[in-house]
Write a protein that holds these residues in place. Structure first.
Motif, short mmCIF file in Angstrom:
data_model
loop_
_atom_site.label_atom_id
_atom_site.label_comp_id
_atom_site.label_asym_id
_atom_site.label_seq_id
_atom_site.Cartn_x
_atom_site.Cartn_y
_atom_site.Cartn_z
N ARG A 258 -6.15 3.15 -6.27
CA ARG A 258 -4.98 3.98 -6.60
C ARG A 258 -4.24 4.46 -5.34
NH1 ARG A 258 -7.37 8.78 -9.83
NH2 ARG A 258 -5.16 9.36 -9.94
N HIS B 66 -2.03 4.22 -2.08
CA HIS B 66 -1.05 3.40 -1.37
C HIS B 66 -1.34 3.54 0.12
CE1 HIS B 66 2.75 1.56 -0.17
NE2 HIS B 66 2.83 2.53 0.73
N GLU C 164 -0.48 1.93 3.94
CA GLU C 164 0.39 1.06 4.71
C GLU C 164 0.29 1.40 6.19
OE1 GLU C 164 4.77 2.79 5.03
OE2 GLU C 164 4.26 2.42 2.93
N ALA D 25 -1.79 9.30 -2.32
CA ALA D 25 -2.64 9.18 -3.49
C ALA D 25 -2.59 10.46 -4.31
CB ALA D 25 -4.09 8.88 -3.10
N THR E 236 12.57 4.09 -1.94
CA THR E 236 11.52 3.36 -2.65
C THR E 236 10.92 4.28 -3.72
OG1 THR E 236 9.57 4.02 -1.37
CG2 THR E 236 10.96 2.27 -0.44
N LEU F 223 7.91 5.21 -4.07
CA LEU F 223 6.57 5.60 -3.65
C LEU F 223 6.23 7.04 -4.00
CD1 LEU F 223 6.06 3.80 -0.23
CD2 LEU F 223 4.94 3.36 -2.42
N ALA G 141 3.42 7.34 -6.34
CA ALA G 141 2.05 7.15 -5.88
C ALA G 141 1.29 8.47 -5.79
CB ALA G 141 2.03 6.45 -4.52
N ARG H 294 11.16 -2.11 -6.48
CA ARG H 294 10.54 -1.90 -5.18
C ARG H 294 11.47 -1.14 -4.24
NH1 ARG H 294 7.04 -2.31 -7.81
NH2 ARG H 294 5.37 -3.84 -7.91
#
Length: 292
Positions: free
Chosen positions: A68, A70, A72, A97, A184, A186, A189, A255
């Motif tokens: 779960r 993310h 990067e 997260a 994005t 994100l 997330a 995305r």
């Protein structure tokens, strides 16, 4: 020359953005607070695997929960002298997260804690004057009830200068996070698989540190193709003021967000005088905190 990984792990706890810090158990900077991380096991793991391992050691995440997160790459840092032991290049990672478990010390860390980002940023001035290897103040211990929905323990504001060049890494990570949720999806997330628009707005407000107009944010989110999609269900309970239960959404397939959700402009200081350009100014349509 050695290679390490450092992780900037961010989550929401009690409605506020928190970062994971560990207290170093040995030199250099023994007793100082730092980002979780460690040396890459050469020939045994990749950089991504090393970052996932270090994050799991400090948070207790199992394989299922780690899915779960993310994770990067943020960047690489190799200034001479950043580590007094030897030349060391570190590859920093950014992790998002939802509802991460209580932190725990692992490896060479004697303790670990989730620290409010606001407290850490307020101690930036102290970091510039910190002495190497000096013990740093400990954050207040967080009780078992302190989680994403709040709890009994509230961390006290603390000046927490960090070891190594971690202040620079944290600053870069926060800039990345604040910018990336503009264009994005994100921000999702930080939430459970299903969420309300109110919860999504709370993520943006926590990361940007600025309140947003509820109605305009709701319309903006639903106008971005593929950002979120309805689940066809509603929340288990209605809002605090009663009324219908909020609809639940999940992350969509997009995305990139087009149009992007831009951060609200910083408010003008009450003591500053507006610059007179001699021209009349047209009032913009941004009255919500979300630019359209």
């Amino acid at each position: 020359m050695a290679v390490t990984v450092d992780i900037v792990a961010l989550t929401l706890r009690g409605g506020a953005l928190h970062i994971l810090l560990v207290e170093r158990g040995g030199p250099p900077f023994q007793g100082a607070w730092a980002l979780p991380g460690g040396f890459v096991r050469a020939g045994q793991e990749s950089l991504d695997e090393a970052a996932a391992r270090e994050l799991a050691e400090e948070t207790g995440l199992d394989a299922a929960l780690l899915e779960r997160v993310h994770l990067e790459q943020l960047g690489s840092y190799g200034d001479p002298g950043r580590d007094p032991r030897m030349p060391v290049v570190t590859v920093a990672y950014l992790a998002f997260a939802p509802d991460l478990p209580e932190a725990r010390g692992g490896g060479d860390a004697s303790a670990a804690a989730w620290v409010p980002v606001a407290d850490l940023e307020s101690g930036a001035e102290a970091e510039r004057g910190a002495e190497p290897d000096a013990a740093r103040p400990r954050p207040q211990e967080q009780g078992p009830g302190y989680g994403i929905d709040g709890g009994d323990s509230v961390p006290r504001p603390a000046s927490l200068p960090l070891a190594f060049d971690h202040p620079r890494i944290v600053a870069d990570a926060l800039d990345r996070a604040r910018a990336k949720i503009e264009y994005t999806p994100l921000a999702t997330a930080f939430l459970a698989e299903e969420f309300t628009i109110v919860e999504l707005r709370g993520v943006y407000e926590s990361i940007w540190g600025s309140p947003l107009h509820a109605g305009n944010f709701h319309r903006k989110v639903l106008s971005v193709p593929g950002f979120v999609e309805p689940t066809g269900t509603t929340a288990a309970r209605g809002g605090a003021r009663g009324g219908p239960r909020a609809r639940l959404y999940r992350a969509g397939a997009a995305r990139l967000l087009h149009p992007a959700l831009l951060r609200p402009a910083a408010p003008q200081s009450a003591t500053s005088e507006p610059r007179d350009t001699g021209k009349s100014k047209k009032v913009s349509g941004n009255v919500s905190g979300v630019k359209v």
